[in-house]
Write an enzyme that holds these catalytic residues in place. Sequence first.
Site, PDB file in Angstrom:
ATOM      1  N   HIS A 293      98.761  50.192  63.856  1.00  0.00           N
ATOM      2  CA  HIS A 293      99.805  49.179  63.686  1.00  0.00           C
ATOM      3  C   HIS A 293      99.155  47.871  63.250  1.00  0.00           C
ATOM      4  O   HIS A 293      98.054  47.537  63.701  1.00  0.00           O
ATOM      5  CB  HIS A 293     100.546  48.926  65.001  1.00  0.00           C
ATOM      6  CG  HIS A 293     101.270  50.109  65.530  1.00  0.00           C
ATOM      7  ND1 HIS A 293     102.568  50.428  65.182  1.00  0.00           N
ATOM      8  CD2 HIS A 293     100.876  51.084  66.381  1.00  0.00           C
ATOM      9  CE1 HIS A 293     102.933  51.538  65.805  1.00  0.00           C
ATOM     10  NE2 HIS A 293     101.922  51.961  66.538  1.00  0.00           N
TER      11      HIS A 293
ATOM     12  N   HIS B 230      97.025  56.696  65.193  1.00  0.00           N
ATOM     13  CA  HIS B 230      97.647  55.956  64.091  1.00  0.00           C
ATOM     14  C   HIS B 230      97.453  54.462  64.328  1.00  0.00           C
ATOM     15  O   HIS B 230      96.978  54.054  65.384  1.00  0.00           O
ATOM     16  CB  HIS B 230      99.143  56.319  63.994  1.00  0.00           C
ATOM     17  CG  HIS B 230      99.895  55.952  65.232  1.00  0.00           C
ATOM     18  ND1 HIS B 230     100.098  56.840  66.262  1.00  0.00           N
ATOM     19  CD2 HIS B 230     100.446  54.778  65.641  1.00  0.00           C
ATOM     20  CE1 HIS B 230     100.763  56.244  67.235  1.00  0.00           C
ATOM     21  NE2 HIS B 230     100.976  54.994  66.892  1.00  0.00           N
TER      22      HIS B 230
ATOM     23  N   THR C  79     106.640  53.193  71.126  1.00  0.00           N
ATOM     24  CA  THR C  79     106.997  51.909  70.507  1.00  0.00           C
ATOM     25  C   THR C  79     107.824  52.100  69.241  1.00  0.00           C
ATOM     26  O   THR C  79     108.115  51.141  68.543  1.00  0.00           O
ATOM     27  CB  THR C  79     105.740  51.078  70.167  1.00  0.00           C
ATOM     28  OG1 THR C  79     105.001  51.770  69.149  1.00  0.00           O
ATOM     29  CG2 THR C  79     104.873  50.867  71.400  1.00  0.00           C
ATOM     30  N   THR C  80     108.159  53.350  68.951  1.00  0.00           N
ATOM     31  CA  THR C  80     109.016  53.659  67.802  1.00  0.00           C
ATOM     32  C   THR C  80     110.189  54.497  68.305  1.00  0.00           C
ATOM     33  O   THR C  80     110.099  55.134  69.355  1.00  0.00           O
ATOM     34  CB  THR C  80     108.250  54.471  66.744  1.00  0.00           C
ATOM     35  OG1 THR C  80     107.711  55.647  67.357  1.00  0.00           O
ATOM     36  CG2 THR C  80     107.115  53.655  66.141  1.00  0.00           C
TER      37      THR C  80
ATOM     38  N   HIS D 197      96.430  53.483  68.175  1.00  0.00           N
ATOM     39  CA  HIS D 197      97.042  54.238  69.273  1.00  0.00           C
ATOM     40  C   HIS D 197      96.551  55.680  69.233  1.00  0.00           C
ATOM     41  O   HIS D 197      96.778  56.379  68.236  1.00  0.00           O
ATOM     42  CB  HIS D 197      98.575  54.212  69.150  1.00  0.00           C
ATOM     43  CG  HIS D 197      99.192  52.903  69.524  1.00  0.00           C
ATOM     44  ND1 HIS D 197     100.459  52.542  69.157  1.00  0.00           N
ATOM     45  CD2 HIS D 197      98.696  51.880  70.269  1.00  0.00           C
ATOM     46  CE1 HIS D 197     100.727  51.330  69.645  1.00  0.00           C
ATOM     47  NE2 HIS D 197      99.675  50.907  70.316  1.00  0.00           N
TER      48      HIS D 197
ATOM     49  N   HIS E  64     106.059  55.021  58.320  1.00  0.00           N
ATOM     50  CA  HIS E  64     106.008  53.989  59.357  1.00  0.00           C
ATOM     51  C   HIS E  64     104.578  53.613  59.708  1.00  0.00           C
ATOM     52  O   HIS E  64     104.303  52.535  60.209  1.00  0.00           O
ATOM     53  CB  HIS E  64     106.710  54.471  60.631  1.00  0.00           C
ATOM     54  CG  HIS E  64     108.096  54.954  60.392  1.00  0.00           C
ATOM     55  ND1 HIS E  64     109.104  54.137  59.943  1.00  0.00           N
ATOM     56  CD2 HIS E  64     108.650  56.194  60.498  1.00  0.00           C
ATOM     57  CE1 HIS E  64     110.220  54.835  59.803  1.00  0.00           C
ATOM     58  NE2 HIS E  64     109.972  56.088  60.120  1.00  0.00           N
TER      59      HIS E  64
HETATM   60 ZN   LIG Z   1     101.804  53.449  67.866  1.00  0.00          ZN
END
Ligand SMILES: [Zn+2]
Length: 242
Positions: free
Chosen positions: A111, A109, A198-199, A128, A84
């Site tokens: 996005h 991580h 957010t996941t 993030h 992801h």
């Molecule tokens: Zn994130």
Amino acid sequence: MKIPVFAFACLMSLISVSVQAGTAAHWGYEGTGGPDHWGSLGYSTCAEGNVQSPIDITEETPTNQHTLSFRYSDTPINVINNGHTVQFNYQSGSTITVDGKSYDLLQFHFHTPSEDTVNGKPFPMQLHLVHKSADGELAVVGLFLQAGHDSNGNETLDKIFGALPGNAGLNLTSSAQINARDFLPSDQTAWHFMGSLTTPPCSEGVRWYVVKQPIEISANKLARFQAIFKHNARPTQPWNAR
Ligand SMILES: [Zn+2]
């Protein structure tokens, strides 16, 4: 700053590679596993929560009233492509303090594009930094990344973007030291609001601090990430009554 080819080769030689099996998950960012379906895949909070992330930041979004105090130490590279995103796990001992409470940095991580937007517009990427307090509360610092000149140009950015594992399940470790402090812009004023992961499972009760001043990285580094993840951002969620 560019890493000379020979230096990059040396760095890579320090990296050991392992593949973790069985990390496949049903959810994703498009099609039947996409964000509109996370609720029906068993992650009910994603569909039913009222304080979900990301959000669209506007003039009305509150600014954090307290200084964020960063105490980040060096950590060796330990990065996984979890299918992801690309996640860099952090060795314990690095913290932020806000409002008198301390949170340990667990991992960071990326996005693309950014998950939070500003007046409806995304940035090319968002970083993030995920922290957790001793009593289990999560605090995430979000940084917007835009294409530019590696404004925080330093070896950390080169090492990080030189060590992105391309395939899901791929885990890289290296004795090379990085420090997330090198990401931080000079002005660390942040918007602050409550939100969620957010996941999936989209758990709520997460304190968000989204730094207003974007940082710059080279178009080349953006492209390197986007060659692995073309799109891994959840759409913005309603502000509701938070
Ligand atoms: Zn994130």
